[in-house]
Design a protein around this motif. Structure first.
Motif, PDB file in Angstrom:
ATOM      1  N   HIS C 117       0.825  -1.208   0.000  1.00 42.51           N
ATOM      2  CA  HIS C 117       0.000   0.000   0.000  1.00 42.51           C
ATOM      3  C   HIS C 117       0.852   1.248   0.000  1.00 42.51           C
ATOM      4  N   MET C 121       0.625   4.348  -2.523  1.00 39.87           N
ATOM      5  CA  MET C 121       0.556   5.765  -2.178  1.00 39.87           C
ATOM      6  C   MET C 121       1.543   6.557  -3.004  1.00 39.87           C
ATOM      7  N   PRO C 134       5.322  11.848  -2.589  1.00 40.01           N
ATOM      8  CA  PRO C 134       4.863  10.670  -1.834  1.00 40.01           C
ATOM      9  C   PRO C 134       5.774   9.483  -2.008  1.00 40.01           C
ATOM     10  N   ALA C 138       7.062   7.437   1.054  1.00 38.34           N
ATOM     11  CA  ALA C 138       6.647   6.035   1.172  1.00 38.34           C
ATOM     12  C   ALA C 138       7.852   5.112   1.173  1.00 38.34           C
ATOM     13  N   ASP C 194      -0.447  10.478   5.529  1.00 42.80           N
ATOM     14  CA  ASP C 194      -1.834  10.903   5.664  1.00 42.80           C
ATOM     15  C   ASP C 194      -1.921  12.412   5.726  1.00 42.80           C
ATOM     16  N   THR C 198      -4.056  13.426   2.399  1.00 37.63           N
ATOM     17  CA  THR C 198      -5.510  13.224   2.493  1.00 37.63           C
ATOM     18  C   THR C 198      -6.321  14.497   2.421  1.00 37.63           C
ATOM     19  N   TYR C 265      -8.619   5.348  -2.173  1.00 36.56           N
ATOM     20  CA  TYR C 265      -7.408   5.800  -1.493  1.00 36.56           C
ATOM     21  C   TYR C 265      -7.591   5.739   0.018  1.00 36.56           C
ATOM     22  N   MET C 269      -5.517   3.566   2.874  1.00 37.60           N
ATOM     23  CA  MET C 269      -4.813   4.236   3.961  1.00 37.60           C
ATOM     24  C   MET C 269      -5.217   3.623   5.299  1.00 37.60           C
TER      25      MET C 269
END
Lengths: 230, 203, 375
Positions: C117, C121, C134, C138, C194, C198, C265, C269
């Motif tokens: 995941h 991301m 990201p 990540a 996040d 987000t 998404y 998360m």
């Protein structure tokens, strides 16, 4: 290993709803499996999807299997409403590998059937678009059949090129080769004409002709070439 | 020894007991310098070669090679699993940007083609086209076992057994997938190669 | 006046080839989009550029050698693929996996879900427009997880660690403290991601309401995993058809409401956080000692004749292995039902009617792994 008594409740339900369809129960771990004939398949699948007690709305997996004397298509289904699963196995003879399509019931079957078709050669009647999915078009063989061997390790680059050309030539329909010959002939003719023109022009200049006379000289040479060829 | 951590790659490299020879051994380098190609491809007609030959040529060759090796822009061409390790090499831990390497999406402005993953016969024309779209000077790094000779999938007939069947390769990186350190080593080896063949190959 | 003139203009639909090499497509995937102005009218996905014949090659492999092909098929969630395959062989042979091996499998499988995941991301964020940031965030966490996996299995990516009957060898002595460190580190990283993505206005504006899917459509099209859960269907194979020891853990199943890109998404998360919860519970419950491999397995595994369809919840959806065995030491047919293949088959339905730039985001939100789609 066929066993007569359907031990899973879904098989009991199926027996009650469709008593006239002849099928064999095969005990497998995880899912109950039934073997049905090709002819009963459309009606059976329709009932499996639409009957409220069965309600198999999810097609999980559609696989082809090559048992050497026959082919087989295996459908794995699941019902979200009731939570039960089922596997449906359909034997397909080698001489007549046709199976009715299931794309009108589950759209997930679309790509699965395309892949099974190109890998095993099983034709799904009624499929909207049965082109090859993973392989190129016009390959001429079905890789996942047991009769198709593994590739050899190629050591030299020439081997690879030769083999590719042989494959392409074998798979091309005979009409294509005739077209290529036509095209090759046209190319050769055009090359000959260009050479004749070049030579004629040099000769004309050597003789001292210019302008209109040079052009007439070249056209004479071309006419002579056509007479020879025709 | 049990209980101790195994030696990390950089420790093995610096340890004299494990010393390996450099990328191109010294005697071979001398032999390559003495070889003269049959057709004089290296001695082009560039102005800097015509003016004061010998005086401007060597420093100019060095400068051009230094510029090329210090700013290699690979095409973002991740095919399969090796692409993940390639992305990991571009990321913060094993940073490739410090070598001037910048992944670039367009083949027209890229220098290196890092073929990371299996090339199938369906994909081969696209790889060839991408290679031909890249302007000279260009190099190719074949990353991973699949790009080198087909790798674990070499027995399947739709797999091209090595990308060097369709494009010329400069550096091969073994591994399935090669560690990010191995890919960095390949980039450094390519930089060495660019420096060594300066002025001799008509790129 | 101007409007009248526009309607009299004749237009042709343009074919745009989002080719096999494209910075935004994840791997070698080709879409032939037919666009009318900026709106997509038709979409024809072309796959098969990574078709390497893992199924055919597995038929000529030992049962233990085929595990390597499973790794390379699903190269972001390798443990889940190996697990499904080992479950299939164990079901046919009737093997009982020891407790400690089950806990190790759960911990590694869930951390692998987190790693996959995280990659999503990174890639999805790049597609949407964050363009690289990201990925940096990540991969910092992914490197920590990969270090941990390297300490346990010896490999950064293709682990080849699960075996039919258990796992290949026992874990190192500091497994538990390393694992706790990893969980703590990754949890912080997930919160950072996040906070980055987000609530971003542009992200919301681009993704909210894009290609919504109803539950009935999703089930008909064959969706599974986060794609299905984003539509509101609370279906997770770890709860619906529990395999291994998942019935001992307490975790939530995040679902979305509309099935649009933003819901997918959010579901992923939240799944990362739930996976870390499972890992902590497993660490507490794991037996301190014990065998990690079933007893009595010979050097060559011979599986009795039969067939089985085993499935697990991989990060992309339902990863299934249909194994047909006719006795002997090699599989007769090993069909891989990959989640990305089934999710991707509905691309035309998702993309038609949206803009070209949105088509790229929708493709990114499906989270495809090309080697899994093409096998």
């Amino acid at each position: 290993m066929p066993q007569d008594a359907g031990q899973a409740p879904v098989v009991e339900r199926l027996r009650a709803i469709l008593p006239q369809v002849p099928w064999e129960f095969v005990a497998t771990p995880n899912d109950p499996a039934i073997v049905v004939r090709r002819e009963d398949l459309p009606h059976l699948m329709q009932t499996l999807k639409e009957h409220p007690d069965l309600a198999f709305d999810y097609l999980r997996c559609l696989s082809g299997v090559d048992h050497i004397d026959q082919l087989e298509v295996v459908y794995h289904l699941r019902s979200f409403r009731h939570g039960h699963t089922l596997a449906v196995k359909v034997p397909v003879p080698l001489e007549d590998p046709h199976v009715p399509t299931m794309t009108h019931l589950w759209q997930a079957a679309n790509w699965h059937e395309r892949e099974t078709h190109e890998m095993f050669g099983i034709v799904f009647d009624g499929h909207p678009d049965l082109r090859p999915l993973l392989l190129e078009e016009g390959l001429g063989y079905h890789p996942l059949r047991k009769s198709h061997p593994l590739a050899e390790i190629e050591e030299w680059q020439e081997d690879f090129l030769e083999r590719e050309e042989a494959l392409v030539a074998a798979a091309a329909p005979p009409g294509a080769r005739a077209e290529e010959d036509e095209r090759a002939k046209k190319i050769a003719l055009a090359q000959k004409k260009a050479e004749v023109i070049k030579r004629a022009r040099e000769e004309a200049r050597a003789k001292g002709l210019t302008g209109e006379e040079e052009r007439k000289y070249v056209q004479e040479a071309l006419r002579r070439l056509e007479q020879e060829g025709g | 020894m049990p209980g101790e951590r195994p030696m990390r790659p950089h420790q093995i490299r610096d340890d004299p007991a494990h010393a390996i020879s450099d990328v191109v051994p010294e005697e071979l380098r001398q032999q390559v310098k003495e070889l003269r190609p049959a057709v004089d491809v290296g001695r082009g007609k560039a102005p800097y070669r015509q003016l004061l030959p010998g005086v401007i040529q060597a420093p100019a060759d060095w400068l051009i090679a230094w510029g090329r090796k210090g700013s290699l822009w690979p095409l973002t061409f991740g095919l399969a699993c090796c692409a993940i390790e390639m992305i990991a090499t571009f990321m913060a831990r094993h940073d490739l940007d410090r070598f001037g390497v910048l992944p670039w999406p367009s083949p027209r402005q890229a220098d290196v083609l890092i073929v990371s993953g299996t090339v199938t016969k369906k994909m081969a024309p696209a790889v060839k086209l991408l290679y031909e779209q890249m302007p000279h000077p260009k190099w190719v790094i074949s990353m991973g076992a699949c790009a080198t000779n087909g790798g674990p999938y070499s027995r399947y007939d739709r797999v091209l057994q090595g990308v060097d069947k369709i494009i010329p390769v400069d550096v091969y990186v073994p591994g399935c997938p090669p560690r990010p350190e191995a890919l960095m080593d390949a980039i450094l080896a390519l930089q060495k190669k660019i420096m060594e063949e300066r002025g001799q190959v008509g790129r | 006046m101007a409007l009248q003139q526009e309607h009299e203009l004749e237009t042709i639909d343009l074919h745009i080839n989002v080719g096999p090499q494209h910075p935004a497509t994840h791997g070698v995937f080709r879409m032939i989009l037919t666009v009318d102005g900026e709106k997509v009218v038709d979409c024809d996905p072309v796959i098969g550029y990574m078709h390497r014949g893992a199924e055919k090659l597995s038929e000529n492999c030992d049962y233990r050698q085929a595990i390597g092909y499973q790794d390379r098929t699903e190269y972001l969630a390798q443990f889940n693929a190996e697990w499904t395959y080992c479950l299939a062989v164990e079901k046919l042979m009737g093997l009982q996996v020891p407790e400690r091996a089950e806990y190790i499998r759960v911990i590694l499988g869930e951390l692998n879900r987190v790693a996959s995941h995280l990659m999503f991301m990174g890639a999805f964020g790049t597609d949407v427009g964050f363009f690289g940031t990201p990925f940096m965030y990540a991969f910092r966490e992914r490197e920590v997880i990969q270090d941990f996996f390297e300490a346990v299995t010896g490999e950064r990516m293709m682990y080849n660690y699960f075996r039919p009957g258990g796992v290949a060898w026992d874990v190192p002595h500091d497994f538990e403290e390393q694992c706790r460190y990893v969980v703590q580190h990754v949890r912080r990283g997930v919160e950072e991601l996040d906070a980055l993505m987000t609530d971003n206005e542009v992200f919301l504006a681009r993704c909210r309401g894009l290609s919504p899917v109803t539950p009935e459509e999703a089930i008909n099209w064959g969706f599974s995993g986060p794609m299905l859960r984003a539509c509101g269907v609370k279906h997770d194979l770890r709860r619906a058809e529990p395999y291994s020891i998942y019935d001992r853990f307490d975790f939530d199943i995040p679902t979305g409401t509309q099935g649009d890109v933003y819901d997918r998404y959010l579901v992923r998360m939240e799944e990362m956080r739930q996976s870390l919860r499972i890992v902590e519970q497993a660490l507490r419950q794991m037996p301190k000692q014990g065998p990690v491999m079933a007893e009595g397995l010979k050097r060559t595994i011979r599986v009795p004749p039969g067939e089985v369809y085993s499935r697990t919840e991989s990060p992309r959806g339902e990863y299934g292995v249909y194994l047909v065995s006719k006795g002997g030491d090699k599989p007769w047919r090993l069909k891989i039902r990959s989640a990305a293949f089934c999710n991707l088959s509905a691309l035309k339905n998702l993309v038609v009617g949206n803009y070209v730039a949105d088509a790229i985001i929708i493709l990114g939100s499906i989270d495809i792994v090309l080697c899994e789609v093409d096998r």
